[in-house]
Design a protein around this motif. Structure first.
Motif, mmCIF file in Angstrom:
data_model
loop_
_atom_site.group_PDB
_atom_site.id
_atom_site.type_symbol
_atom_site.label_atom_id
_atom_site.label_comp_id
_atom_site.label_asym_id
_atom_site.label_seq_id
_atom_site.Cartn_x
_atom_site.Cartn_y
_atom_site.Cartn_z
ATOM 1 N N GLY A 447 10.029 37.860 46.729
ATOM 2 C CA GLY A 447 9.269 37.272 47.828
ATOM 3 C C GLY A 447 8.016 36.555 47.404
ATOM 4 O O GLY A 447 7.311 35.968 48.232
ATOM 5 N N TYR A 448 7.691 36.589 46.090
ATOM 6 C CA TYR A 448 6.514 35.877 45.594
ATOM 7 C C TYR A 448 6.851 34.404 45.367
ATOM 8 O O TYR A 448 7.952 34.068 44.942
ATOM 9 C CB TYR A 448 6.045 36.458 44.257
ATOM 10 N N PRO A 449 5.874 33.500 45.604
ATOM 11 C CA PRO A 449 6.076 32.101 45.191
ATOM 12 C C PRO A 449 6.178 32.017 43.666
ATOM 13 O O PRO A 449 5.393 32.649 42.952
ATOM 14 C CB PRO A 449 4.811 31.395 45.688
ATOM 15 N N LEU A 450 7.133 31.246 43.173
ATOM 16 C CA LEU A 450 7.320 31.076 41.733
ATOM 17 C C LEU A 450 6.701 29.793 41.222
ATOM 18 O O LEU A 450 6.088 29.750 40.164
ATOM 19 C CB LEU A 450 8.820 31.059 41.391
ATOM 20 N N VAL A 483 15.999 29.301 40.248
ATOM 21 C CA VAL A 483 16.998 29.467 41.318
ATOM 22 C C VAL A 483 16.258 30.077 42.506
ATOM 23 O O VAL A 483 16.039 31.289 42.563
ATOM 24 C CB VAL A 483 18.163 30.374 40.872
ATOM 25 N N PRO A 484 15.811 29.257 43.448
ATOM 26 C CA PRO A 484 14.963 29.774 44.541
ATOM 27 C C PRO A 484 15.752 30.623 45.540
ATOM 28 O O PRO A 484 16.903 30.319 45.851
ATOM 29 C CB PRO A 484 14.423 28.504 45.202
ATOM 30 N N GLN A 485 15.111 31.678 46.017
ATOM 31 C CA GLN A 485 15.682 32.502 47.091
ATOM 32 C C GLN A 485 15.199 32.028 48.464
ATOM 33 O O GLN A 485 15.746 32.419 49.488
ATOM 34 C CB GLN A 485 15.293 33.958 46.876
ATOM 35 N N CYS A 486 14.149 31.212 48.447
ATOM 36 C CA CYS A 486 13.619 30.622 49.682
ATOM 37 C C CYS A 486 12.923 29.328 49.293
ATOM 38 O O CYS A 486 12.282 29.265 48.235
ATOM 39 C CB CYS A 486 12.653 31.583 50.366
ATOM 40 N N VAL A 487 13.075 28.296 50.108
ATOM 41 C CA VAL A 487 12.447 26.992 49.858
ATOM 42 C C VAL A 487 11.607 26.628 51.078
ATOM 43 O O VAL A 487 12.098 26.645 52.205
ATOM 44 C CB VAL A 487 13.492 25.896 49.589
ATOM 45 N N GLU A 488 10.337 26.297 50.844
ATOM 46 C CA GLU A 488 9.430 25.935 51.940
ATOM 47 C C GLU A 488 8.859 24.551 51.684
ATOM 48 O O GLU A 488 8.234 24.319 50.646
ATOM 49 C CB GLU A 488 8.303 26.962 52.022
ATOM 50 N N GLU A 489 9.093 23.622 52.610
ATOM 51 C CA GLU A 489 8.483 22.298 52.473
ATOM 52 C C GLU A 489 7.022 22.397 52.905
ATOM 53 O O GLU A 489 6.708 22.976 53.951
ATOM 54 C CB GLU A 489 9.221 21.246 53.299
ATOM 55 N N LEU A 490 6.131 21.820 52.102
ATOM 56 C CA LEU A 490 4.702 22.019 52.313
ATOM 57 C C LEU A 490 4.053 20.974 53.212
ATOM 58 O O LEU A 490 3.179 21.295 54.018
ATOM 59 C CB LEU A 490 3.980 22.054 50.958
ATOM 60 N N LEU A 491 4.432 19.705 53.053
ATOM 61 C CA LEU A 491 3.771 18.633 53.809
ATOM 62 C C LEU A 491 4.433 18.447 55.171
ATOM 63 O O LEU A 491 5.636 18.198 55.262
ATOM 64 C CB LEU A 491 3.803 17.326 53.022
ATOM 65 N N LYS A 492 3.608 18.565 56.227
ATOM 66 C CA LYS A 492 4.113 18.401 57.594
ATOM 67 C C LYS A 492 3.318 17.302 58.285
ATOM 68 O O LYS A 492 2.175 17.027 57.921
ATOM 69 C CB LYS A 492 3.977 19.718 58.362
ATOM 70 N N LEU A 520 -2.291 34.926 51.150
ATOM 71 C CA LEU A 520 -2.910 35.600 50.006
ATOM 72 C C LEU A 520 -2.133 36.864 49.637
ATOM 73 O O LEU A 520 -1.986 37.200 48.462
ATOM 74 C CB LEU A 520 -4.364 35.943 50.327
ATOM 75 N N GLY A 521 -1.602 37.535 50.658
ATOM 76 C CA GLY A 521 -0.817 38.742 50.415
ATOM 77 C C GLY A 521 0.522 38.473 49.763
ATOM 78 O O GLY A 521 1.121 39.382 49.167
ATOM 79 N N GLN A 522 1.018 37.234 49.867
ATOM 80 C CA GLN A 522 2.307 36.874 49.271
ATOM 81 C C GLN A 522 2.200 36.526 47.790
ATOM 82 O O GLN A 522 3.201 36.465 47.092
ATOM 83 C CB GLN A 522 2.911 35.655 50.009
ATOM 84 N N MET A 523 0.969 36.278 47.325
ATOM 85 C CA MET A 523 0.810 35.835 45.941
ATOM 86 C C MET A 523 0.989 36.995 44.964
ATOM 87 O O MET A 523 0.610 38.120 45.251
ATOM 88 C CB MET A 523 -0.570 35.202 45.739
ATOM 89 N N ARG A 524 1.535 36.687 43.803
ATOM 90 C CA ARG A 524 1.696 37.692 42.760
ATOM 91 C C ARG A 524 0.314 38.152 42.298
ATOM 92 O O ARG A 524 -0.582 37.317 42.094
ATOM 93 C CB ARG A 524 2.478 37.080 41.600
ATOM 94 N N PRO A 525 0.097 39.458 42.132
ATOM 95 C CA PRO A 525 -1.262 39.955 41.816
ATOM 96 C C PRO A 525 -1.885 39.339 40.572
ATOM 97 O O PRO A 525 -3.097 39.156 40.518
ATOM 98 C CB PRO A 525 -1.036 41.461 41.635
ATOM 99 N N ASP A 526 -1.073 38.992 39.561
ATOM 100 C CA ASP A 526 -1.670 38.451 38.332
ATOM 101 C C ASP A 526 -2.230 37.041 38.528
ATOM 102 O O ASP A 526 -3.077 36.597 37.757
ATOM 103 C CB ASP A 526 -0.659 38.463 37.174
#
Length: 562
Positions: A447-450, A483-492, A520-526
């Motif tokens: 569930g983290y953005p890669l 290999v994405p498990q979810c794809v989100e388009e950013l520009l709207k 912020l909660g979705q980001m990987r802690p590192d």
């Protein structure tokens, strides 16, 4: 960045779009650099002013030595664009500021200028963003879009910087702590004060001391009293009305001062607290009693005017216990100086001892607020030492962005008349990424953005479960398959102009704040840690990579050795 004028912001008329004008009345078409007007005249003189241009607004490096940024300021940009018109007075000033050789036809052109032919595609406000990715893509007649450059950069730069600073303070403090923005008096003028309150709330703070910001944006307000209030009293004898009605209204304490003094005597001779203090400061006691009589349901006292453990805390507890006798519950105390870790721990022990000895439920859990020039480093140090602080009041370092004064947002031409353009530099970090692009965020199994990836406008979008090659825009060896498990388009599309496209609604600030906290909660802690965070990957598609380097070689002059 926006602000109130001295008597509060002038409420702007809504434009034809139904969108209010900018919060700050100083945000007008004149809030730009002179060279935007000289370029606009030169475009007009050359007959280029209506040519269709595409600009990207982005930044090159995350602030504060971190690896993330919070995007803020979009709503104010849309408010400006929706109400972008020159008044006759403004045109007269522009005419007086440009050389007399400029033709009158240009000023007629400005009279008819608006943003109806402009389109704005943007990442949503409150999103976590990264360098090189366009925060906004601005399309429209080149002269108009150039006139928008400076105000858009101005509105995004400080807003995103201070929202990021707030988010970093939230991260180091932890989710459970109450964060209060106390920066108005130290902010860079009214503009900085109002903008800081708005965007600190957006970045995860819970409340502000800034009353004007509370009215403008619906931000919760917090505040009690200062050292001046405490030192303005001489003794309890000057308290004239000593009565207090009980919380349920059933009876009245005729001598609340006497009740407080009785409790103070009990504390002094308590077997658990004996010897901690002797005679307390009576002017401080008078101030606490007066404040409690004024605000019995919201009694929070500043306890470090004289001596925290020998006077401030015993005086506060005596007043809190007297309030408790009549059904009121004191809120807690604020520490504004001294060793905050030690004093908070000692205060908590004092509260808990009273709860145990006098059997007052929850007395040991009363709130402890700390202030006094706090910043990320001091809060991190407090965490390492161990403390009992429940709330942090943060001012100067937060609102002035003391650790870094600017974000460094830029605005670069990437296409004109459907022809991609590139800006070259000996510094690779300053080379722009050409052409109109689409941007996506790819998420992994946990569930983290890669990675964020930019593609050409007409490339097929990345698909879930389909392997895609992500390349560093400039370094050939840096590449990876994802290999994405979810794809989100950013520009709207936040401003469609005359294109007929659906326009994204501008949500209220509370929803933007919730979005920011979720992001912020979705980001990987590192990626989020204070020291040596892992850089987040920003990439381009293989096709866009090839095109960037083809255009680079095509535009760069070939040297000749003599």
């Amino acid at each position: 960045m926006e602000a109130a004028a001295a008597n509060g912001p002038k409420k702007e008329e809504k434009g034809a779009s139904g969108i209010d004008g900018p919060t700050n009345p100083m945000v007008t078409p004149l809030l730009t650099d002179l060279y935007q007007f000289t370029m606009a005249y030169a475009y007009w003189k050359a007959g280029k002013h209506t040519e269709r241009a595409v600009f990207d607004l982005y930044f090159r490096k995350n602030p504060f030595g971190g690896e993330f940024t919070v995007f803020a300021g979009l709503e104010e940009c849309i408010r400006l664009i929706a109400n972008f018109r020159f008044t006759e007075d403004e045109i007269a000033f522009i005419k007086a500021s440009l050389p007399p050789s400029c033709e009158d036809g240009f000023y007629d052109y400005l009279r008819g200028t608006d943003c109806s032919d402009v389109e704005i595609y943007s990442i949503s406000e409150g999103f976590v963003v990264f360098p090189k990715i366009p925060l906004m893509r601005i399309e429209g007649p080149i002269a108009v879009v150039q006139l928008l450059e400076t105000p858009l950069v101005n509105l995004i730069n400080y807003a995103s910087l201070v929202a990021t600073n707030a988010a970093r303070h939230r991260f180091v403090s932890g989710k459970s702590k109450l964060l209060l923005e106390f920066g108005l008096r130290r902010a860079q003028g009214p503009d900085g004060g109002i903008g800081a309150s708005k965007y600190c709330y957006m970045g995860g703070f819970d409340a502000t001391s800034n009353v004007a910001a509370g009215k403008l944006f619906g931000i919760p307000l917090r505040g009690t009293h200062s050292h001046a209030f405490v030192s303005s009293f001489m003794s309890p004898d000057e308290i004239i009305d000593k009565s207090l009605q009980s919380c349920d209204g059933s009876n009245v304490c005729e001598d609340f001062v006497g009740l407080v003094q009785t409790w103070l005597s009990k504390l002094k001779w308590s077997h658990l607290l004996g010897g901690i203090f002797g005679e307390t400061n009576q002017s401080e006691l008078a101030a606490f009693i007066s404040y409690a009589l004024a605000f019995p349901n919201a009694f929070l006292a500043l306890v470090d005017t004289y001596d925290v453990m020998r006077s401030g805390i015993p005086n506060f507890c005596a007043v809190a216990l007297a309030l408790n006798d009549f059904g009121y519950k004191a809120v807690g105390i604020r520490l504004d100086s001294g060793d905050l870790a030690y004093l908070s721990c000692e205060t908590r022990k004092f509260f808990q001892a009273i709860e145990k000895e006098f059997r007052v439920p929850d007395f040991g859990n009363m709130s402890i607020t700390a202030s006094n020039d706090l910043n990320e480093e001091t809060i991190d140090a407090l965490n390492k030492q161990g403390h009992e602080v429940d709330a942090f009041g943060i001012g100067t370092h937060l609102v002035t962005c003391y650790a870094q004064p600017a974000l460094g947002v830029v605005f670069k031409l990437v296409e004109i008349n459907n022809q991609p353009r590139i800006k070259l530099s000996e510094d690779v970090s300053k080379v722009s990424i050409p052409c109109k692009k689409r941007c996506y965020r790819l998420y992994g199994k946990e569930g983290y953005p890669l990675v964020d990836i930019m593609t050409g406008e007409n490339e097929p979008p990345p698909k879930v479960g389909e392997r895609i090659l992500c390349r560093h825009p400039f370094i050939e060896s840096k590449r990876a398959y994802v290999v994405p498990q979810c794809v989100e388009e950013l520009l709207k599309c936040y401003w469609p102009g005359r294109s007929g496209k659906a326009r994204e609604e501008l949500p209220p600030i509370k929803l933007i704040r919730e979005r920011c906290i979720k992001q912020l909660g979705q980001m990987r802690p590192d990626h989020m840690r204070r020291l040596n965070p892992t850089p987040y990957k920003v990439s381009v598609s293989a096709k866009l990579y090839d095109f960037i380097h083809f255009l680079w070689l095509n535009e760069a002059p070939v040297g000749e050795l003599q």
